[in-house]
Design an enzyme around this catalytic site. Structure first.
Site, PDB file in Angstrom:
ATOM      1  N   GLY A  13       0.829  -1.202   0.000  1.00 43.05           N
ATOM      2  CA  GLY A  13       0.000   0.000   0.000  1.00 43.05           C
ATOM      3  C   GLY A  13       0.860   1.247   0.000  1.00 43.05           C
ATOM      4  N   SER A 140      -4.005  -0.957  14.280  1.00 47.22           N
ATOM      5  CA  SER A 140      -4.879   0.147  14.663  1.00 47.22           C
ATOM      6  C   SER A 140      -5.258   0.016  16.133  1.00 47.22           C
ATOM      7  CB  SER A 140      -6.159   0.128  13.813  1.00 47.22           C
ATOM      8  OG  SER A 140      -7.123   1.038  14.309  1.00 47.22           O
ATOM      9  N   TYR A 153     -13.561  -4.391  10.725  1.00 50.09           N
ATOM     10  CA  TYR A 153     -12.249  -3.744  10.692  1.00 50.09           C
ATOM     11  C   TYR A 153     -11.489  -4.024  11.996  1.00 50.09           C
ATOM     12  CZ  TYR A 153      -8.717  -0.036  10.533  1.00 50.09           C
ATOM     13  OH  TYR A 153      -7.536   0.665  10.549  1.00 50.09           O
ATOM     14  N   LYS A 157      -7.887  -6.063  12.465  1.00 55.52           N
ATOM     15  CA  LYS A 157      -6.701  -5.478  13.082  1.00 55.52           C
ATOM     16  C   LYS A 157      -6.345  -6.195  14.383  1.00 55.52           C
ATOM     17  CE  LYS A 157      -5.901  -2.391   9.943  1.00 55.52           C
ATOM     18  NZ  LYS A 157      -4.659  -2.392   9.132  1.00 55.52           N
TER      19      LYS A 157
END
Length: 249
Positions: A13, A140, A153, A157
């Site tokens: 990324g 995160s 999400y 994480k």
């Protein structure tokens, strides 16, 4: 002080946001960098040119095992080895429990968590050959405390955080250190839609004890630290970079 001369880093990324900040900072520290992108071809090509031969961009679909392994193998062929993996690629979107579809859940888990497993699996044999490796996973605070309305999400994480601790012990005998950087809110294009509401953005800022939403560069710095010799006795650690907004023990 940090010098990564003769080191080769893969950054996933890497065309924008935290990833692009890492590409620039690792090249500044003299590492050669291979980075991935999916949709931002022109941005990735411009960043590659900006790095003056020190970086190479690869188009990789994070849901495609063959493309992931091919990218890692091509990096070894071009640069001779892989010393450092910074796995940053991922997505973030809304998803309430009752309305979330299985397809929505599976897509995010594949992109965020399964790709973590695949990149680590692909890089580890190369690192073992050289008895050296540094793996840094960008997770995160959501993976530590949970995140209502973003449970998929947070689960992805949280899985990455547990994966960090698990393989840190597994790979320690091979001088491969595995750590995670866990940001809170970051001012990148990933959050452009949310931050378009200036009042909401200000409310977020006010929840951060340091009084500001960090830039991508402020996440890249701690990532570089964990890749350096300054962190040679740190493994299995989750480094929170959130301005004090979430204090996880």
């Amino acid at each position: 002080m940090i010098d990564l001369s003769n080191k080769v880093t893969i950054i996933t990324g890497g065309s924008r946001g935290i990833g692009a900040a890492c590409v620039r900072l690792f090249v500044k520290a003299n590492s050669k960098v291979a980075f991935t992108y999916k949709n931002s071809k022109h941005i990735a090509e411009d960043l590659e040119k900006e790095m003056n031969g020190m970086a190479k961009a690869f188009h990789v679909d994070m849901e495609n095992e063959n493309e992931i392994f091919d990218m890692v193998n091509q990096t070894e062929k071009i640069f001779g080895k892989v010393d450092i993996l910074v796995h940053n690629a991922g997505i973030w979107n809304d998803g309430t429990l009752e309305k979330m579809t299985l397809e929505h859940w599976n897509e995010l888990i594949r992109i965020n968590l399964t790709s973590t497993f695949l990149f680590c699996k692909a890089c580890t044999p190369i690192m073992k050959k050289n008895n050296f490796g540094r793996i840094i996973l960008i997770t995160s605070t959501a993976g530590q405390r949970g995140e209502a309305f973003h449970s998929h999400y947070a689960a992805s994480k949280g899985g990455m955080i547990s994966f960090t601790k698990s393989i840190a012990v597994e790979l320690a005998p091979f001088n491969i250190l595995v750590n995670s950087v866990a940001p809170g809110w970051v001012d990148t294009d990933l959050n452009n839609e949310v931050f378009a509401d200036k009042n909401y953005k200000e409310k977020i800022r006010q929840t951060i004890p340091l009084g500001k939403i960090p830039s991508a560069e402020e996440i890249a710095g701690p990532t570089l630290f964990l890749a350096s010799d300054l962190a040679s006795h740190i493994t299995g650690e989750i480094l929170n970079v959130n301005g004090g907004s979430v204090l996880c023990g």
